[in-house]
Design a protein around this motif. Structure first.
Motif, PDB file in Angstrom:
ATOM      1  N   PHE A 104       0.839  -1.202   0.000  1.00 11.99           N
ATOM      2  CA  PHE A 104       0.000   0.000   0.000  1.00 11.99           C
ATOM      3  C   PHE A 104       0.871   1.248   0.000  1.00 11.99           C
ATOM      4  N   ARG A 105       1.866   1.276   0.849  1.00 11.51           N
ATOM      5  CA  ARG A 105       2.783   2.430   0.926  1.00 11.51           C
ATOM      6  C   ARG A 105       3.521   2.607  -0.407  1.00 11.51           C
ATOM      7  N   LYS A 106       3.972   1.498  -0.988  1.00 14.33           N
ATOM      8  CA  LYS A 106       4.690   1.571  -2.267  1.00 14.33           C
ATOM      9  C   LYS A 106       3.786   2.108  -3.378  1.00 14.33           C
ATOM     10  N   ALA A 107       2.520   1.725  -3.369  1.00 12.85           N
ATOM     11  CA  ALA A 107       1.587   2.158  -4.403  1.00 12.85           C
ATOM     12  C   ALA A 107       1.088   3.582  -4.167  1.00 12.85           C
ATOM     13  N   ASN A 108       1.266   4.094  -2.943  1.00 11.78           N
ATOM     14  CA  ASN A 108       0.775   5.427  -2.582  1.00 11.78           C
ATOM     15  C   ASN A 108       1.867   6.234  -1.874  1.00 11.78           C
ATOM     16  N   PRO A 109       2.976   6.497  -2.554  1.00 13.36           N
ATOM     17  CA  PRO A 109       4.087   7.186  -1.889  1.00 13.36           C
ATOM     18  C   PRO A 109       3.770   8.634  -1.512  1.00 13.36           C
ATOM     19  N   CYS A 110       2.663   9.170  -2.037  1.00 10.33           N
ATOM     20  CA  CYS A 110       2.308  10.559  -1.736  1.00 10.33           C
ATOM     21  C   CYS A 110       1.688  10.719  -0.345  1.00 10.33           C
ATOM     22  N   ILE A 111       1.305   9.626   0.305  1.00 11.83           N
ATOM     23  CA  ILE A 111       0.727   9.726   1.652  1.00 11.83           C
ATOM     24  C   ILE A 111       1.847  10.080   2.628  1.00 11.83           C
ATOM     25  N   PRO A 112       1.704  11.197   3.343  1.00  7.49           N
ATOM     26  CA  PRO A 112       2.775  11.635   4.244  1.00  7.49           C
ATOM     27  C   PRO A 112       2.966  10.701   5.446  1.00  7.49           C
ATOM     28  N   GLU A 113       4.121  10.799   6.066  1.00  9.66           N
ATOM     29  CA  GLU A 113       4.421  10.013   7.267  1.00  9.66           C
ATOM     30  C   GLU A 113       3.548  10.433   8.445  1.00  9.66           C
ATOM     31  N   ASP A 114       3.149  11.692   8.491  1.00 10.14           N
ATOM     32  CA  ASP A 114       2.342  12.237   9.585  1.00 10.14           C
ATOM     33  C   ASP A 114       1.015  11.473   9.679  1.00 10.14           C
ATOM     34  N   LYS A 115       0.792  10.802  10.798  1.00 17.59           N
ATOM     35  CA  LYS A 115      -0.387   9.943  10.974  1.00 17.59           C
ATOM     36  C   LYS A 115      -1.703  10.704  10.941  1.00 17.59           C
ATOM     37  N   ARG A 116      -1.668  12.003  11.121  1.00 12.80           N
ATOM     38  CA  ARG A 116      -2.904  12.778  11.025  1.00 12.80           C
ATOM     39  C   ARG A 116      -3.515  12.687   9.631  1.00 12.80           C
ATOM     40  N   PHE A 117      -2.692  12.336   8.668  1.00 15.26           N
ATOM     41  CA  PHE A 117      -3.145  12.252   7.283  1.00 15.26           C
ATOM     42  C   PHE A 117      -3.363  10.809   6.823  1.00 15.26           C
ATOM     43  N   HIS A 118      -3.437   9.881   7.756  1.00 13.25           N
ATOM     44  CA  HIS A 118      -3.610   8.475   7.409  1.00 13.25           C
ATOM     45  C   HIS A 118      -5.066   8.034   7.419  1.00 13.25           C
ATOM     46  N   SER A 119      -5.974   8.930   7.720  1.00 17.69           N
ATOM     47  CA  SER A 119      -7.416   8.659   7.637  1.00 17.69           C
ATOM     48  C   SER A 119      -7.991   9.607   6.602  1.00 17.69           C
ATOM     49  N   PHE A 120      -8.757   9.049   5.675  1.00 13.66           N
ATOM     50  CA  PHE A 120      -9.331   9.906   4.648  1.00 13.66           C
ATOM     51  C   PHE A 120     -10.586   9.279   4.076  1.00 13.66           C
ATOM     52  N   LEU A 121     -11.434  10.133   3.540  1.00 18.02           N
ATOM     53  CA  LEU A 121     -12.679   9.731   2.894  1.00 18.02           C
ATOM     54  C   LEU A 121     -12.525  10.007   1.406  1.00 18.02           C
ATOM     55  N   LEU A 122     -12.810   8.989   0.601  1.00 19.20           N
ATOM     56  CA  LEU A 122     -12.694   9.118  -0.842  1.00 19.20           C
ATOM     57  C   LEU A 122     -14.072   9.169  -1.481  1.00 19.20           C
ATOM     58  N   ASP A 123     -14.182   9.909  -2.574  1.00 19.31           N
ATOM     59  CA  ASP A 123     -15.432   9.885  -3.332  1.00 19.31           C
ATOM     60  C   ASP A 123     -15.437   8.644  -4.232  1.00 19.31           C
ATOM     61  N   LYS A 124     -16.474   8.508  -5.044  1.00 21.39           N
ATOM     62  CA  LYS A 124     -16.606   7.306  -5.883  1.00 21.39           C
ATOM     63  C   LYS A 124     -15.493   7.172  -6.911  1.00 21.39           C
ATOM     64  N   GLU A 125     -14.865   8.281  -7.256  1.00 16.32           N
ATOM     65  CA  GLU A 125     -13.765   8.242  -8.226  1.00 16.32           C
ATOM     66  C   GLU A 125     -12.404   8.044  -7.555  1.00 16.32           C
ATOM     67  N   GLY A 126     -12.407   7.946  -6.221  1.00 18.18           N
ATOM     68  CA  GLY A 126     -11.160   7.735  -5.495  1.00 18.18           C
ATOM     69  C   GLY A 126     -10.417   9.005  -5.133  1.00 18.18           C
ATOM     70  N   HIS A 127     -11.081  10.150  -5.232  1.00 16.76           N
ATOM     71  CA  HIS A 127     -10.464  11.418  -4.855  1.00 16.76           C
ATOM     72  C   HIS A 127     -10.767  11.719  -3.377  1.00 16.76           C
ATOM     73  N   PRO A 128      -9.783  12.188  -2.630  1.00 15.01           N
ATOM     74  CA  PRO A 128     -10.033  12.518  -1.226  1.00 15.01           C
ATOM     75  C   PRO A 128     -10.962  13.724  -1.092  1.00 15.01           C
ATOM     76  N   VAL A 129     -11.961  13.587  -0.225  1.00 16.56           N
ATOM     77  CA  VAL A 129     -12.882  14.694   0.059  1.00 16.56           C
ATOM     78  C   VAL A 129     -12.804  15.113   1.530  1.00 16.56           C
ATOM     79  N   PHE A 130     -12.116  14.312   2.323  1.00 20.51           N
ATOM     80  CA  PHE A 130     -11.911  14.630   3.741  1.00 20.51           C
ATOM     81  C   PHE A 130     -10.626  13.934   4.164  1.00 20.51           C
ATOM     82  N   VAL A 131      -9.767  14.638   4.876  1.00 18.85           N
ATOM     83  CA  VAL A 131      -8.520  14.062   5.373  1.00 18.85           C
ATOM     84  C   VAL A 131      -8.423  14.349   6.851  1.00 18.85           C
ATOM     85  N   GLY A 132      -8.159  13.316   7.639  1.00 18.47           N
ATOM     86  CA  GLY A 132      -8.012  13.451   9.081  1.00 18.47           C
ATOM     87  C   GLY A 132      -8.873  12.440   9.804  1.00 18.47           C
ATOM     88  N   ASN A 133      -8.663  12.335  11.077  1.00 22.74           N
ATOM     89  CA  ASN A 133      -9.403  11.382  11.903  1.00 22.74           C
ATOM     90  C   ASN A 133     -10.667  12.059  12.439  1.00 22.74           C
TER      91      ASN A 133
END
Length: 102
Positions: A54-83
């Motif tokens: 997962f990390r290899k396929a998504n290298p753009c996800i930052p190390e900061d865990k605050r950004f490790h929770s996100f909501l995606l729309d039907k096309e896979g675009h993030p619409v909400f980031v955070g816990n």
């Protein structure tokens, strides 16, 4: 993981989103993670990423865990980031993002 139960319960109750939980343990932690998941008998699906794909396929996800929770729309675009469980305000923003997807 039990800290996330309110979010799983919200998903079950409104049914407009589903949660994908990904664990990426270090190789030396893998057996313990699997054992704990079996002991807990966690009632929701969990993906154990034993080789870090997962990390290899998504290298753009930052190390900061605050950004490790996100909501995606039907096309896979993030619409909400955070816990959303981090605060009442975050939960309010999360619910607004959910409503915008309907």
């Amino acid at each position: 993981m039990s800290d996330c139960l309110p979010l799983y319960e919200l998903s079950d109750s409104i049914g407009t989103f589903r949660i994908v939980t990904i664990f990426a343990p270090r190789q030396e932690e893998y057996d313990e993670v699997i054992r704990q998941l079996m002991v807990l008998d966690f009632p929701y699906p969990v993906y154990v990423d034993f080789d870090g794909s997962f990390r290899k396929a998504n290298p753009c996800i930052p190390e900061d865990k605050r950004f490790h929770s996100f909501l995606l729309d039907k096309e896979g675009h993030p619409v909400f980031v955070g816990n959303p469980l981090a605060s009442d305000k975050m939960m309010e923003l999360f619910k607004e993002a959910l409503e915008s997807l309907e």
